[in-house]
Design a protein around this motif. Structure first.
Motif, short mmCIF file in Angstrom:
data_model
loop_
_atom_site.label_atom_id
_atom_site.label_comp_id
_atom_site.label_asym_id
_atom_site.label_seq_id
_atom_site.Cartn_x
_atom_site.Cartn_y
_atom_site.Cartn_z
N SER A 124 -4.34 1.31 -6.61
CA SER A 124 -4.81 2.65 -6.22
C SER A 124 -5.91 3.17 -7.14
O SER A 124 -6.54 4.18 -6.83
CB SER A 124 -3.66 3.66 -6.25
OG SER A 124 -2.67 3.33 -5.32
N ASP A 125 -6.08 2.54 -8.30
CA ASP A 125 -7.03 3.01 -9.32
C ASP A 125 -6.71 4.44 -9.75
O ASP A 125 -7.60 5.28 -9.93
CB ASP A 125 -8.48 2.92 -8.83
CG ASP A 125 -8.93 1.49 -8.57
OD1 ASP A 125 -8.36 0.57 -9.19
OD2 ASP A 125 -9.83 1.30 -7.75
N THR A 126 -5.40 4.72 -9.94
CA THR A 126 -4.96 6.05 -10.34
C THR A 126 -3.95 5.96 -11.47
O THR A 126 -3.43 4.90 -11.80
CB THR A 126 -4.29 6.79 -9.16
OG1 THR A 126 -3.16 6.04 -8.72
CG2 THR A 126 -5.26 7.03 -8.02
N THR B 173 -7.95 9.77 -11.53
CA THR B 173 -8.55 8.57 -11.00
C THR B 173 -8.98 7.74 -12.19
O THR B 173 -9.66 8.24 -13.09
CB THR B 173 -9.77 8.90 -10.13
OG1 THR B 173 -9.34 9.73 -9.05
CG2 THR B 173 -10.41 7.64 -9.58
N ASN C 22 -1.56 2.65 -11.78
CA ASN C 22 -1.42 2.11 -10.43
C ASN C 22 -2.63 1.22 -10.15
O ASN C 22 -3.71 1.71 -9.80
CB ASN C 22 -1.32 3.24 -9.40
CG ASN C 22 -0.15 4.15 -9.72
OD1 ASN C 22 0.99 3.73 -9.71
ND2 ASN C 22 -0.44 5.39 -10.03
N SER D 117 -0.37 8.03 -12.40
CA SER D 117 0.65 8.99 -11.95
C SER D 117 1.30 9.65 -13.15
O SER D 117 1.47 9.02 -14.21
CB SER D 117 1.74 8.29 -11.13
OG SER D 117 1.22 7.80 -9.93
N SER E 255 4.71 2.18 -4.20
CA SER E 255 5.26 2.11 -5.56
C SER E 255 6.28 3.22 -5.81
O SER E 255 6.28 4.25 -5.14
CB SER E 255 4.13 2.22 -6.59
OG SER E 255 3.36 1.05 -6.60
N ALA F 274 -0.39 11.74 -8.51
CA ALA F 274 -1.58 11.07 -9.03
C ALA F 274 -2.41 12.09 -9.80
O ALA F 274 -3.05 12.94 -9.22
CB ALA F 274 -2.39 10.45 -7.90
N GLU G 221 1.65 5.72 -4.49
CA GLU G 221 0.55 4.92 -5.02
C GLU G 221 0.84 3.44 -4.81
O GLU G 221 1.90 3.07 -4.32
CB GLU G 221 0.33 5.25 -6.50
CG GLU G 221 0.01 6.70 -6.76
CD GLU G 221 -1.23 7.19 -6.05
OE1 GLU G 221 -2.27 6.52 -6.11
OE2 GLU G 221 -1.17 8.26 -5.42
N SER G 222 -0.11 2.59 -5.20
CA SER G 222 0.01 1.14 -4.96
C SER G 222 -0.05 0.33 -6.24
O SER G 222 -0.90 0.57 -7.09
CB SER G 222 -1.11 0.68 -4.03
OG SER G 222 -1.11 1.42 -2.83
N ASP H 276 0.82 -1.20 0.00
CA ASP H 276 0.00 0.00 0.00
C ASP H 276 0.86 1.27 0.00
O ASP H 276 1.66 1.48 0.91
CB ASP H 276 -0.94 0.00 1.21
CG ASP H 276 -1.99 1.08 1.13
OD1 ASP H 276 -2.47 1.36 0.02
OD2 ASP H 276 -2.33 1.65 2.19
N GLY H 277 0.70 2.09 -1.03
CA GLY H 277 1.39 3.38 -1.11
C GLY H 277 2.89 3.31 -1.31
O GLY H 277 3.59 4.30 -1.13
#
Length: 163
Positions: A106-108, A131, A103, A110, A60, A128, A84-85, A57-58
């Motif tokens: 994270s569903d984001t 989304t 990511n 970057s 990357s 990020a 991010e993850s 988690d978080g």
């Protein structure tokens, strides 16, 4: 130079190509970050790598490398944290000034700026920029560099973003 990232060993393997196009001896090198995954090259042939950090988690990160004629990697940016993850795919824009990373956890998406010297920096406050849909896994950029397309593996949708 042919490049292979090894997620489970945290290594990057390079192969110089012979005159016939066949790979020569492997050069095995450590990745600057944990779980090297997606990668792309900039206009000067430098390697940019996303690092999933085992999906933590978080955790990357991204790294950039200069590639020597013998396949030796020299770090330019070492494991820049994205916050991010599960960083997955990395793509560069045609003019090679920016890179984007999906990511998955994270569903984001970057954003990264690429300096003239090949160093990476996060774009925006936390990197990020968007989304994405459910579980973004792959990405591509339109030929003229105006749009980023993201494949969302969780719901099989494709997101389109204006760059």
């Amino acid at each position: 130079v042919l490049v292979v990232t090894e997620r489970f060993t945290d290594r990057i393997v390079t192969y110089v190509l012979g005159a016939d196009g066949n790979p020569l001896a492997a050069k095995v090198q450590p990745s600057q970050g944990v779980t090297p995954f997606g990668f792309d090259f900039d206009a000067k042939g430098r390697l940019l790598v996303s690092e999933a950090s085992g999906g933590a988690d978080g955790a990357s990160s991204v790294s950039s490398y200069d590639i020597g004629a013998d396949g030796t990697l020299t770090p330019l940016t070492s494991a820049l944290a994205t916050g991010e993850s599960a960083a997955c795919w990395l793509v560069t824009t045609p003019h090679q000034s920016f890179a984007y990373v999906t990511n998955t956890a994270s569903d984001t998406v970057s954003g990264l700026a690429i300096s003239d010297m090949g160093q990476l920096g996060l774009v925006g406050r936390d990197g990020a920029l968007a989304t994405a849909g459910d579980g973004p896994i792959d990405a591509g950029i339109s030929r003229e560099g105006r749009f980023l397309f993201v494949l969302n593996g969780g719901d099989d949708s494709i997101g389109a973003y204006f760059i």
